[in-house]
Design a protein around this motif. Structure first.
Motif, PDB file in Angstrom:
ATOM      1  N   THR A 127      26.746  26.603  17.453  1.00  0.00           N
ATOM      2  CA  THR A 127      26.750  26.060  17.997  1.00  0.00           C
ATOM      3  C   THR A 127      25.881  25.764  19.654  1.00  0.00           C
ATOM      4  O   THR A 127      25.799  25.676  20.759  1.00  0.00           O
ATOM      5  CB  THR A 127      28.347  26.220  18.493  1.00  0.00           C
ATOM      6  OG1 THR A 127      28.450  27.710  19.525  1.00  0.00           O
ATOM      7  CG2 THR A 127      29.579  25.911  18.124  1.00  0.00           C
ATOM      8  N   GLN A 128      24.618  26.500  19.040  1.00  0.00           N
ATOM      9  CA  GLN A 128      23.625  26.270  19.844  1.00  0.00           C
ATOM     10  C   GLN A 128      23.217  24.493  20.687  1.00  0.00           C
ATOM     11  O   GLN A 128      23.902  23.680  19.926  1.00  0.00           O
ATOM     12  CB  GLN A 128      22.568  26.788  19.038  1.00  0.00           C
ATOM     13  CG  GLN A 128      22.466  28.330  18.453  1.00  0.00           C
ATOM     14  CD  GLN A 128      20.972  28.584  18.220  1.00  0.00           C
ATOM     15  OE1 GLN A 128      19.911  28.190  18.145  1.00  0.00           O
ATOM     16  NE2 GLN A 128      21.163  28.835  17.513  1.00  0.00           N
ATOM     17  N   LEU A 156      27.195  21.612  13.462  1.00  0.00           N
ATOM     18  CA  LEU A 156      26.964  22.005  14.816  1.00  0.00           C
ATOM     19  C   LEU A 156      26.963  21.823  16.293  1.00  0.00           C
ATOM     20  O   LEU A 156      25.819  22.619  17.281  1.00  0.00           O
ATOM     21  CB  LEU A 156      25.433  20.718  15.108  1.00  0.00           C
ATOM     22  CG  LEU A 156      24.895  21.165  12.904  1.00  0.00           C
ATOM     23  CD1 LEU A 156      24.135  19.776  12.835  1.00  0.00           C
ATOM     24  CD2 LEU A 156      23.809  22.049  13.160  1.00  0.00           C
ATOM     25  N   GLY A 157      28.127  21.832  16.373  1.00  0.00           N
ATOM     26  CA  GLY A 157      28.342  21.519  18.118  1.00  0.00           C
ATOM     27  C   GLY A 157      27.547  20.620  19.078  1.00  0.00           C
ATOM     28  O   GLY A 157      27.703  20.532  19.969  1.00  0.00           O
ATOM     29  N   ILE A 205      16.462  24.267  15.066  1.00  0.00           N
ATOM     30  CA  ILE A 205      17.320  23.553  14.181  1.00  0.00           C
ATOM     31  C   ILE A 205      18.871  24.674  13.947  1.00  0.00           C
ATOM     32  O   ILE A 205      18.039  25.038  12.631  1.00  0.00           O
ATOM     33  CB  ILE A 205      17.941  22.400  13.839  1.00  0.00           C
ATOM     34  CG1 ILE A 205      16.430  21.164  14.351  1.00  0.00           C
ATOM     35  CG2 ILE A 205      19.116  22.049  13.647  1.00  0.00           C
ATOM     36  CD1 ILE A 205      16.305  20.195  13.922  1.00  0.00           C
ATOM     37  N   PRO A 206      20.176  25.146  14.748  1.00  0.00           N
ATOM     38  CA  PRO A 206      20.849  26.105  13.893  1.00  0.00           C
ATOM     39  C   PRO A 206      21.888  25.073  13.006  1.00  0.00           C
ATOM     40  O   PRO A 206      22.045  24.303  12.797  1.00  0.00           O
ATOM     41  CB  PRO A 206      22.157  26.058  15.209  1.00  0.00           C
ATOM     42  CG  PRO A 206      21.827  24.682  16.083  1.00  0.00           C
ATOM     43  CD  PRO A 206      20.142  24.208  15.519  1.00  0.00           C
ATOM     44  N   ALA A 207      21.895  26.206  12.007  1.00  0.00           N
ATOM     45  CA  ALA A 207      22.604  26.122  10.940  1.00  0.00           C
ATOM     46  C   ALA A 207      24.399  25.443  11.040  1.00  0.00           C
ATOM     47  O   ALA A 207      24.509  25.637  12.820  1.00  0.00           O
ATOM     48  CB  ALA A 207      22.453  26.913  10.158  1.00  0.00           C
TER      49      ALA A 207
END
Length: 415
Positions: free
Chosen positions: A61-62, A153-154, A55-57
């Motif tokens: 915005t993944q 997080l996007g 999970i992206p930090a």
């Protein structure tokens, strides 16, 4: 891997529904009594632990791009909210505002009371959002700190102003510019809540309490004081009392506030740190004075003449629950229309007549006066200009700050 951020503000968003527009009393509390379990608590590593799980930090915005919007062909919207956080009719089974929305737009609302805790809900939807999948929800209500995180997080859709004419026009000035969503590009407030000092007049028996300092320093109150188990609420109010702005404080300021509270714990001044359960202690007089949430006090005052509150001259904190559209929502335009619907003053008045929390909608007060004059005059629902001037928001935290501050607060409270 199931580690995620401790939910200390969540127990905060419950409550205390005051009454419906027809005078019916709400049967339950809105504020969740759930506390973060040991299995749900974030380690000191903070959001880095999420990156290790794929999970992206925050700040990245993944994830998937916005899905095709099916609003034009599918006249429906999936709305996730907290229990007892919307108006109901006398039967307790229908929601008049949602029925009015359907009549007005032809859009059917699938309403789910499936948010019991910010962290728990985040854990439920994060796998889909991280992989770019539809969560099955089109609009949801999240507390400001988690709303900020989702935006970083996007994982939230940017709102289309063309679908939000009432929201843009009627959003109260005090809610227009949070540092975590400047200009409200991704969110609109659903309700607000103020932190107050509440007390039982009979239990105080003439002892004067006007500030956090009075709560912490008066030996006559030893063992009869309660603070909230929500970090931002307790720490924000303490920082203000110390002359610090919770929107601008430093690490040293935070540590000084922790030390001040620790001293009160060590000498037995503070009885305990509580969630929503302070309401029964306060009503019975087991706690003489405590930090409290405004909506709860509206409810308690309707049941007990002994309960009252003050807003410290130094100021107080205010937080919000917010309407957001998750990334990849199938019915984005329909969700925007629902958000905008609650910014029509008559609908906002119907909603707040039940929840008794702060309405973010200009014009709602005048509409509420037509159905409940006393509620329209209640400053805990419609703050005065002086109250607005004295209210503060707790600033957005970096990932590192979030983990460090929560760890220090957990040590203070023994959780």
């Amino acid at each position: 891997m199931e580690q995620y951020e401790p939910d200390r503000l969540t127990s905060a968003r419950t409550a205390a529904s005051r009454r419906s527009a027809r005078g019916g009393r709400a049967p339950l509390s809105r504020r969740s009594l759930l506390r973060a379990s040991a299995g749900g608590a974030l380690t000191v590593g903070g959001l880095g632990a999420l990156s290790a799980c794929g999970i992206p930090a925050a700040g990245q915005t993944q994830g998937g791009t916005s899905a095709e919007d099916h609003s034009a062909k599918e006249k429906t919207v999936n709305f996730s909210n907290w229990p007892v956080y919307i108006d109901v009719d006398e039967s307790g089974k229908k929601h008049p505002t949602l029925d009015a929305f359907t009549r007005q737009t032809g859009i059917t609302v699938k309403y789910n009371e499936d948010i019991n805790d910010n962290n728990e809900f985040f854990g439920k939807i994060k796998p889909q959002l991280a992989s770019g999948q539809d969560t099955g929800r089109d609009v949801m209500v999240l507390t400001d700190w988690l709303a900020a995180r989702m935006i970083r997080l996007g994982w939230v859709e940017k709102l289309d102003p063309a679908n939000l004419p009432h929201a843009f026009a009627n959003l109260s000035e005090q809610f227009r510019g949070p540092d975590w969503d400047p200009g409200r590009a991704y969110s609109y407030p659903y309700q607000g809540v103020s932190n107050v000092i509440a007390y039982n007049k009979k239990a105080l028996d003439g002892i004067e309490v006007k500030s956090i300092s009075d709560m912490l320093d008066n030996p006559k109150l030893k063992g009869r004081v309660a603070f909230l188990s929500e970090m931002r609420d307790t720490m924000g109010m303490t920082l203000i009392d110390m002359g610090k702005d919770p929107a601008k404080f430093t690490d040293d300021d935070y540590d000084a506030a922790i030390a001040r509270l620790q001293k009160a714990v060590d000498k037995g001044q503070i009885r305990r740190f509580t969630g929503n359960d302070y309401t029964s202690d306060l009503a019975k007089g087991d706690v003489a004075v405590c930090l409290a949430w405004g909506g709860d006090i509206v409810q308690l005052q309707s049941d007990s003449a002994d309960v009252d509150y003050i807003l410290p001259e130094a100021g107080f904190t205010t937080a919000t629950d917010n309407l957001l559209i998750p990334r990849g929502a199938r019915h984005k335009a329909n969700a925007e229309r629902l958000i905008d619907f609650y910014y029509q003053p008559e609908q906002a008045a119907q909603l707040v007549s039940y929840t008794a929390f702060i309405s973010p909608v200009d014009g709602a007060r005048e509409e509420l006066a037509k159905i409940d004059k006393s509620a329209a005059e209640n400053p805990l629902i419609f703050p005065t200009k002086d109250m607005v001037a004295r209210s503060h928001s707790f600033r957005a935290l970096s990932d590192k700050e979030e983990a460090a501050y929560e760890a220090k607060f957990a040590k203070l409270t023994g959780t």
